[in-house]
Motif scaffolding. Sequence first.
Motif, PDB file in Angstrom:
ATOM      1  N   ASN A 145     -11.368  97.386 -47.796  1.00 32.57           N
ATOM      2  CA  ASN A 145     -11.192  98.561 -48.724  1.00 32.57           C
ATOM      3  C   ASN A 145      -9.708  98.782 -48.560  1.00 32.57           C
ATOM      4  OD1 ASN A 145     -13.941  98.938 -48.761  1.00 32.57           O
ATOM      5  ND2 ASN A 145     -13.743 100.649 -46.847  1.00 32.57           N
ATOM      6  N   GLY A 146      -9.382  97.989 -49.717  1.00 31.74           N
ATOM      7  CA  GLY A 146      -7.842  98.238 -49.494  1.00 31.74           C
ATOM      8  C   GLY A 146      -6.690  98.100 -48.366  1.00 31.74           C
ATOM      9  N   LYS A 147      -6.934  97.034 -46.372  1.00 31.16           N
ATOM     10  CA  LYS A 147      -6.315  97.688 -45.939  1.00 31.16           C
ATOM     11  C   LYS A 147      -6.138  96.521 -45.043  1.00 31.16           C
ATOM     12  CE  LYS A 147      -7.113 103.031 -45.385  1.00 31.16           C
ATOM     13  NZ  LYS A 147      -7.570 103.923 -44.557  1.00 31.16           N
ATOM     14  N   ASP A 148      -5.832  96.365 -44.212  1.00 33.34           N
ATOM     15  CA  ASP A 148      -5.720  94.586 -43.530  1.00 33.34           C
ATOM     16  C   ASP A 148      -6.525  95.765 -41.711  1.00 33.34           C
ATOM     17  OD1 ASP A 148      -4.152  93.224 -44.990  1.00 33.34           O
ATOM     18  OD2 ASP A 148      -2.747  93.044 -43.842  1.00 33.34           O
ATOM     19  N   ILE A 149      -7.613  94.514 -41.346  1.00 27.22           N
ATOM     20  CA  ILE A 149      -8.608  95.304 -41.021  1.00 27.22           C
ATOM     21  C   ILE A 149      -8.355  94.332 -39.574  1.00 27.22           C
ATOM     22  CG2 ILE A 149     -10.438  96.002 -39.818  1.00 27.22           C
ATOM     23  CD1 ILE A 149      -9.587  98.147 -41.752  1.00 27.22           C
ATOM     24  N   LYS A 150      -7.601  94.427 -38.081  1.00 22.36           N
ATOM     25  CA  LYS A 150      -7.949  93.753 -37.578  1.00 22.36           C
ATOM     26  C   LYS A 150      -9.727  93.054 -36.739  1.00 22.36           C
ATOM     27  CE  LYS A 150      -5.979  92.541 -32.609  1.00 22.36           C
ATOM     28  NZ  LYS A 150      -6.119  93.199 -31.303  1.00 22.36           N
ATOM     29  N   VAL A 151      -9.146  91.657 -36.623  1.00 19.37           N
ATOM     30  CA  VAL A 151     -11.295  91.079 -36.584  1.00 19.37           C
ATOM     31  C   VAL A 151     -10.459  90.150 -34.996  1.00 19.37           C
ATOM     32  CG1 VAL A 151     -12.107  88.705 -36.966  1.00 19.37           C
ATOM     33  CG2 VAL A 151     -11.252  89.804 -38.762  1.00 19.37           C
ATOM     34  N   ASN A 152     -12.514  91.096 -34.348  1.00 17.16           N
ATOM     35  CA  ASN A 152     -12.369  90.836 -32.878  1.00 17.16           C
ATOM     36  C   ASN A 152     -13.084  89.637 -32.535  1.00 17.16           C
ATOM     37  OD1 ASN A 152     -12.597  90.379 -30.220  1.00 17.16           O
ATOM     38  ND2 ASN A 152     -14.222  92.403 -30.361  1.00 17.16           N
ATOM     39  N   PRO A 153     -12.378  88.827 -32.274  1.00 10.68           N
ATOM     40  CA  PRO A 153     -13.167  87.219 -32.268  1.00 10.68           C
ATOM     41  C   PRO A 153     -14.242  86.961 -31.558  1.00 10.68           C
ATOM     42  CG  PRO A 153     -11.673  86.679 -31.280  1.00 10.68           C
ATOM     43  CD  PRO A 153     -10.661  88.303 -31.790  1.00 10.68           C
TER      44      PRO A 153
ATOM     45  N   ILE B 159     -18.562  88.751 -40.188  1.00  8.72           N
ATOM     46  CA  ILE B 159     -17.641  89.880 -39.511  1.00  8.72           C
ATOM     47  C   ILE B 159     -17.682  90.725 -41.162  1.00  8.72           C
ATOM     48  CG2 ILE B 159     -15.189  90.729 -38.775  1.00  8.72           C
ATOM     49  CD1 ILE B 159     -15.173  87.930 -37.421  1.00  8.72           C
ATOM     50  N   THR B 160     -18.281  91.778 -41.580  1.00 13.02           N
ATOM     51  CA  THR B 160     -18.104  92.530 -42.376  1.00 13.02           C
ATOM     52  C   THR B 160     -16.177  92.652 -42.740  1.00 13.02           C
ATOM     53  OG1 THR B 160     -20.118  93.975 -41.678  1.00 13.02           O
ATOM     54  CG2 THR B 160     -18.552  94.673 -43.605  1.00 13.02           C
ATOM     55  N   PRO B 161     -15.868  92.700 -44.043  1.00 13.05           N
ATOM     56  CA  PRO B 161     -16.877  92.245 -45.132  1.00 13.05           C
ATOM     57  C   PRO B 161     -17.717  90.509 -45.372  1.00 13.05           C
ATOM     58  CG  PRO B 161     -14.714  92.826 -46.348  1.00 13.05           C
ATOM     59  CD  PRO B 161     -14.939  92.405 -44.116  1.00 13.05           C
TER      60      PRO B 161
ATOM     61  N   ARG C  54      -1.827  90.026 -47.617  1.00 14.31           N
ATOM     62  CA  ARG C  54      -3.328  88.483 -46.875  1.00 14.31           C
ATOM     63  C   ARG C  54      -3.821  88.976 -48.247  1.00 14.31           C
ATOM     64  NH1 ARG C  54      -2.982  88.508 -41.657  1.00 14.31           N
ATOM     65  NH2 ARG C  54      -1.997  89.283 -40.141  1.00 14.31           N
ATOM     66  N   ASP C  55      -4.731  87.575 -48.346  1.00 11.23           N
ATOM     67  CA  ASP C  55      -5.423  87.327 -49.683  1.00 11.23           C
ATOM     68  C   ASP C  55      -6.743  88.051 -48.918  1.00 11.23           C
ATOM     69  OD1 ASP C  55      -7.333  86.300 -51.421  1.00 11.23           O
ATOM     70  OD2 ASP C  55      -5.745  84.509 -51.836  1.00 11.23           O
ATOM     71  N   ALA C  56      -7.592  88.881 -49.807  1.00  8.49           N
ATOM     72  CA  ALA C  56      -9.293  88.993 -49.873  1.00  8.49           C
ATOM     73  C   ALA C  56      -9.807  88.630 -49.684  1.00  8.49           C
ATOM     74  CB  ALA C  56      -9.263  89.940 -50.707  1.00  8.49           C
ATOM     75  N   PHE C  57      -9.325  86.889 -50.519  1.00 13.11           N
ATOM     76  CA  PHE C  57     -10.610  86.576 -50.820  1.00 13.11           C
ATOM     77  C   PHE C  57     -10.503  85.053 -50.125  1.00 13.11           C
ATOM     78  CE2 PHE C  57      -9.838  88.776 -54.486  1.00 13.11           C
ATOM     79  CZ  PHE C  57     -11.525  89.748 -54.277  1.00 13.11           C
ATOM     80  N   ASN C  58      -9.526  85.192 -49.556  1.00 13.22           N
ATOM     81  CA  ASN C  58      -8.950  83.039 -49.424  1.00 13.22           C
ATOM     82  C   ASN C  58      -8.373  83.689 -47.568  1.00 13.22           C
ATOM     83  OD1 ASN C  58      -9.130  81.127 -51.506  1.00 13.22           O
ATOM     84  ND2 ASN C  58      -8.076  82.576 -52.601  1.00 13.22           N
TER      85      ASN C  58
ATOM     86  N   GLN D 203      -8.243  90.865 -41.726  1.00  6.95           N
ATOM     87  CA  GLN D 203      -8.488  90.921 -42.818  1.00  6.95           C
ATOM     88  C   GLN D 203      -8.711  91.758 -43.527  1.00  6.95           C
ATOM     89  OE1 GLN D 203     -12.492  89.484 -43.286  1.00  6.95           O
ATOM     90  NE2 GLN D 203     -13.085  90.883 -41.380  1.00  6.95           N
ATOM     91  N   VAL D 204      -9.040  91.689 -45.556  1.00 10.68           N
ATOM     92  CA  VAL D 204      -8.813  92.951 -46.077  1.00 10.68           C
ATOM     93  C   VAL D 204     -10.065  93.274 -46.504  1.00 10.68           C
ATOM     94  CG1 VAL D 204      -7.761  92.971 -48.007  1.00 10.68           C
ATOM     95  CG2 VAL D 204      -6.716  92.052 -47.070  1.00 10.68           C
TER      96      VAL D 204
END
Length: 351
Positions: free
Chosen positions: A166-174, A140-142, A271-275, A163-164
Amino acid sequence: MKKIISFALMACALFLNTACSDENVESRTPVASIQYDTNKTTLKVNESLVIDFTGVADLVAIYPGDDGHRYEKRDEMETGIAVNKNHFTYSYKAPGTYHVVCVASTFDTYMGGNLKQATCSFDVTVVDDETEFKDLYTTITPNTFYANKLGDDAWVLNLPTKQVYNGKDIKVNPKNQRIYYDMPSDSTLVFVDMSDADYQLLQNYSALSSAEQKALKNKVTTNKVRYNLSQDHVITVRSYAGTIKQYTLYCLIYPEFKTVTVNGVKGVLTRDAFNQDHQIYTFTLPAGTDVANAKIEYTLDGTGTFMIDGTEVVSGTTTNLAADKLSIERSSDANAQAKAVSNVEFVFKFQ
């Protein structure tokens, strides 16, 4: 032509190694002698065949016996593989029986003439009985989210709510995601949530007509199909050899606080962009606040348990919030061993 070039290169190498000598030593009698584990003449696809050369040679080559490396077709431009330091490893990508030939070659010391060769051989049977995934994941990008194996017949896939990007919290659609997998063999058939009727056909796959087999293969999961990864799935695998195995893919969303306060002050989530399992909650408290003895109140975004150093902490408890290990744990209703664990960090600022 390849054969001629190979021997020309070998002759040049021998010439360079002996250029400082005017003497011509006649080539030795080659001895094709090898050692290998006789219990390993039946291998799985991608399992390593290991051979140690113990004979006499100036050059050793192994013909593994698969396409492009068959000794009986050496005059048709199929080649052997040079053995480095008397040790050779090789793996086969397709099932079958292969005739392995070791060729020991010797040459005169000067200019590399007077080629002499000896051979020895044995057969290897390769079976394709692969039913184990190397990796099971979704993208799920990225980010790519890998499932973790749980015991012998289950995997656990965890996804965040956001998830982070481009510096923003983007909602994940599972609920609309692809399932990807890496399998040691391309011949293994993989099905997601196959019907009972199709499972019965799969169990009798060898007895099916070619048209029926083709129709069943058309139902193999591909990366074009999307699945709801907020719920569990049953993955059925059939190896080329006919072994059938089923896995449960448990899909769990990382739990998080819906609301959380310390001494009445609201925490702000970063949120942590990597973990994806790391959640940082920042609290701005009055100067002098004792966070080792503070009241926490919270609600969760679903089922779960808030833990401090492995002990459950209920909302409204006064406790040590400066402890080392804070987490929120969510377990599957179907299997308590399948979990999603969010590692929580509390950051306190004072003013």
